[in-house]
Design a protein around this motif. Structure first.
Motif, PDB file in Angstrom:
ATOM      1  N   LYS A  13     -43.213  80.350  26.041  1.00 22.38           N
ATOM      2  CA  LYS A  13     -44.151  81.620  25.923  1.00 22.38           C
ATOM      3  C   LYS A  13     -42.913  82.314  25.050  1.00 22.38           C
ATOM      4  O   LYS A  13     -44.163  83.483  24.509  1.00 22.38           O
ATOM      5  CB  LYS A  13     -43.433  82.000  27.473  1.00 22.38           C
ATOM      6  CG  LYS A  13     -44.141  83.305  27.932  1.00 22.38           C
ATOM      7  CD  LYS A  13     -43.081  83.951  29.360  1.00 22.38           C
ATOM      8  CE  LYS A  13     -44.386  85.274  29.211  1.00 22.38           C
ATOM      9  NZ  LYS A  13     -43.865  86.101  30.190  1.00 22.38           N
ATOM     10  N   SER A  17     -46.367  83.287  21.879  1.00 22.17           N
ATOM     11  CA  SER A  17     -47.321  84.555  22.219  1.00 22.17           C
ATOM     12  C   SER A  17     -46.914  85.068  21.622  1.00 22.17           C
ATOM     13  O   SER A  17     -48.353  85.570  21.460  1.00 22.17           O
ATOM     14  CB  SER A  17     -46.459  85.308  23.758  1.00 22.17           C
ATOM     15  OG  SER A  17     -45.100  85.618  22.824  1.00 22.17           O
TER      16      SER A  17
ATOM     17  N   THR B 136     -47.579  80.817  28.323  1.00 26.43           N
ATOM     18  CA  THR B 136     -47.976  81.841  27.655  1.00 26.43           C
ATOM     19  C   THR B 136     -48.282  83.054  28.804  1.00 26.43           C
ATOM     20  O   THR B 136     -47.628  83.690  28.726  1.00 26.43           O
ATOM     21  CB  THR B 136     -48.539  82.255  26.604  1.00 26.43           C
ATOM     22  OG1 THR B 136     -48.481  80.947  25.629  1.00 26.43           O
ATOM     23  CG2 THR B 136     -48.263  83.357  25.626  1.00 26.43           C
TER      24      THR B 136
END
Lengths: 127, 645
Positions: A13, A17, B136
């Motif tokens: 993540k 990102s 994400t």
């Protein structure tokens, strides 16, 4: 691929990102072509091809093109969203090859949103 | 000579010269000399500045002031103000026109403004074929939380508290189902996702599976963890190739990443998932038929002696939920029950995705909180009726199992309870908006044809009853309607509802019952007056051009496929009745509303009488106690045939 642990999820993540949300030092612009069946039926493939073709022609590496799903407004397909770094995304509607190229040159390369084809500006995330 | 303190860059390009820059130059020279400034201020004549439209133009340096539309009369004032007193002469200064962006903001467009995206939060943002994109956007965080921090009981409690109800249409509380699934002890339990979406005009589940397949998968794994089952099936119809493809890619990626299979995320929990492609039978959307289909048998419902959470797939406890229900789960686990309850109404929490189609501007996929009214969805989000001059007539909710809701009930909220009161069902979320060019008898006929065709044939009332009802509706729409037909339809409907085994039969007559409830007069018009006022039923209408409204534009003449319209340009046209095939093309084409639809017997009257008839009928449009027979007798045409008995 290695099996993910919970830490891996967090790492992915964090690392990803930057690409996903356009951070400094990463990509400068993101073009999302909405390719649900409604978009594809209306000609989203041509829009995608035009965008990729323009990127190759311009020989730039700081723009990513993403394929995504139905944008929700099937009546105005093909839709595409153009997002420049530090700017709200602009969603364009009823695109074709010519309009896509114009948007790429004007908005992606020069930074001026093409108002005549634009549908809306802003991000619809609620959470 | 002292130093030059200011330079005046005066444009002498062709554009500015023609708008008078030479005269301005002379005037400037003269004025500066008069004020004794000519030694300090120099005039430089430049080439075209490019702003010819507002010429003559002049730039003042180093002050960096730009003047436009200069003229000889203003020069003395300008020199006095700027070069003597040192303040720019604002009257002639260039002001940047307020840059008004014509692109509206998201919050200013009703289509986006009233939507809340929970299930569709990733639509159009992520690439559904990439696992990283989903992660994400907080993907699989809920799974990690459920597997490490929560016991199965905790998960079930959160889902129960959230008030989430089955999004397949019936609205059964999801928490209750899961609770039962957890309580039952068995060596083998299943989790099944119902992606067999078959309603005409519905595409919500397909869009969720295509846009965000990982959300469905994550919801299913969490359900597995909550009910302690280790095997899941996603039942998708083979007509959704893109959904199948994207789900398969997502499942493969999950297996590679250890999000499916043995020891998920290193927590010791195992879960296997596979896709089962259905062959597209409508009845397989019914839970028991769907499970028979996965077992490899013919998709037919069975009596619900046990809930499927007790005895389902292969007689093992099975938790079966809709695609949208599963897609809600990760968000609920991540943000808590209270957060989810803050959307929607008390009994119907959260949001619902609707496939908005029909005669409106913004056809598409919308997600709204369940306390949104139909009016808001249709007029604000949907943008209202598309065709100019047409009015809203009804909205069809819930596909072939649902009903039509007329204008008076548009302030109904889209919660399970409120919609049910209005005679329709939320269903899986198909929403077809109809304008006043639709004949409600024909709509009922369309849905009955669909259910009669899709009935699996197990129960006689459904298999034969729907066919009989369909034949009766066909008779009514073709002019063979009888006096007792409406009552027979109602009787049959109740019989079918009471004696059918599964949801298909129990809801098949709903379209007829709901149109009878709100549009009974249309049925009566069809049966007694042989008059379809919308002109859809071609055996029950006569088209006639109102000469007072016709502009003689010829549009209908060009559109008519049987060349039944005659007339000179700019003079009222007329329809030659013996050539007319009653296709309604002229009515759709006419921009002046000059084509009128009369009862079927008007076909046989002469030109003079049809005019009189039209005039007499005009006052009685949509009236119930319409004296058709008397008018017909007065005009000496044969009165409409009333039913046999």
């Amino acid at each position: 691929m290695n099996k993910f642990s919970i830490e891996d999820l967090k790492k992915i993540k964090e690392n990803y990102s930057a690409v996903f949300n356009l951070k400094e030092g990463g990509y400068r612009a993101k073009v999302i072509v909405h390719m649900g069946p409604c978009g594809v039926a209306a000609g989203a493939n041509k829009v995608l091809k035009a965008m990729v073709d323009e990127i190759l022609k311009a020989n730039i590496t700081d723009v990513i093109v993403k394929r995504s799903s139905c944008g929700g407004l099937c009546a105005r397909e093909p839709l595409a969203t153009v997002e420049l770094i530090n700017q709200p995304p602009v969603r364009y509607c009823k695109l074709n090859d010519r309009k896509a190229r114009e948007i790429f040159r004007e908005h992606v390369l020069r930074g001026n949103p093409v108002e005549k084809y634009a549908l809306v500006v802003g991000c619809e995330t609620t959470c | 000579m002292g130093a030059i303190r200011t330079n005046l860059m005066l444009c002498t390009g062709t554009g500015c010269v023609s708008s008078g820059s030479r005269k301005v130059t002379a005037a400037l020279h003269e004025e500066l000399k008069k004020r004794g400034l000519d030694k300090e201020i120099e005039i430089v004549l430049t080439g075209c500045n490019g702003y010819c439209a507002e010429g003559p133009v002049m730039a003042v340096y180093p002050d960096e002031v730009f003047y436009q539309k200069l003229n000889v009369e203003e020069i003395p004032k300008l020199v006095e103000e700027h070069f003597l007193k040192g303040r720019p002469y604002e009257k002639l200064m260039f002001t940047e026109p307020q840059k008004k962006s014509t692109i509206p903001l998201l919050k200013d467009i009703p289509f986006f403004k009233y939507q809340v995206s929970l299930v569709l939060r990733n639509k159009g943002m992520i690439n559904p074929e990439k696992l990283e994109d989903y992660i994400t956007r907080d993907g699989y965080q809920a799974l990690a939380k459920a597997l490490t921090e929560m016991s199965p009981e905790d998960i079930v409690k959160v889902v129960s508290d959230s008030g989430l109800r089955g999004r397949g249409g019936a609205g059964f509380p999801t928490g209750k189902k899961w609770e039962l699934g957890l309580k039952i002890k068995s060596d083998l339990k299943f989790v099944v996702c119902n992606g067999d979406e078959g309603d005409p005009g519905a595409f919500m589940d397909r869009s969720v599976m295509e846009a965000d397949p990982h959300a469905v998968i994550e919801g299913m794994i969490i359900c597995g963890a909550a009910t302690q089952s280790h095997k899941g099936y996603i039942y998708v119809r083979a007509e959704y190739p893109l959904a199948v493809k994207r789900l398969q890619i997502a499942i493969d990626l999950c297996y590679d990443a250890g999000l499916l299979g043995k020891n998920i995320l290193d927590t010791g929990f195992d879960f296997d998932l596979e896709i089962y492609q259905g062959a597209g039978a409508f009845v397989c959307g019914e839970a028991t038929a769907l499970m028979r289909s996965i077992e490899g048998k013919r998709g037919m419902p069975r009596p619900k002696l046990w809930r499927s959470a007790v005895k389902g797939l292969w007689d093992k406890p099975t938790v079966l939920n809709n695609v949208e229900t599963f897609a809600n789960i990760p968000q609920i686990i991540l943000n808590g029950a209270d957060w989810y309850k803050s959307f929607g109404t008390e009994e119907s929490a959260g949001t619902k995705v609707f496939a908005l189609t029909g005669a409106i501007h913004n056809v598409g996929l919308v997600e709204v909180p369940m306390d949104t009214t139909l009016r808001r969805i249709i007029y604000d989000i949907g943008g209202g009726i598309k065709k100019k001059g047409r009015k809203f007539k009804a909205v069809q909710l819930g596909g072939p199992s649902g009903g039509c809701i007329p204008e008076e009930y548009l302030d109904t909220r889209v919660s399970y309870e409120d919609i049910k009161k209005s005679g329709a069902i939320v269903g899986s979320g198909g929403m077809v908006v109809m304008d006043d060019s639709n004949c409600m008898v024909n709509i009922a006929k369309f849905f009955l044809e669909f259910t009669a065709d899709e009935s699996c044939g197990k129960c006689v009332p459904c298999r034969v009853g729907t066919k009989v009802m369909y034949d009766m509706l066909t008779d009514i729409s073709e002019g063979r309607g009888k006096d007792c037909d409406i009552e027979t339809l109602e009787d049959l409907s109740h019989d079918i509802i009471e004696s059918s085994l599964c949801g298909l039969g129990q809801s098949a007559p709903t379209p007829v019952l709901s149109t009878l409830r709100y549009f009974r007069h249309e049925y009566e018009m069809h049966i007694h007056e042989k008059w379809c006022q919308t002109g859809v039923c071609r055996d029950l209408c006569t088209f006639y051009i109102d000469a007072t409204l016709c502009k003689g534009c010829g549009a209908c003449m060009r559109a008519c496929p049987s060349k039944a319209i005659a007339g000179e340009k700019k003079k009222p046209h007329a329809i030659v009745q013996c050539l007319c095939v009653h296709c309604r093309t002229c009515w759709d084409t006419c921009n002046f509303n000059s084509i009128k639809i009369l009862p079927v017997y008007a076909r046989n009257v002469g030109d003079a009488e049809i005019e009189k008839l039209a005039g007499a009928l005009a006052g009685n449009q949509f009236g119930l106690n319409f004296p058709a027979a008397e008018i017909a007798e007065h005009l000496k045409v044969s009165p409409p045939l009333t039913g046999g008995d």
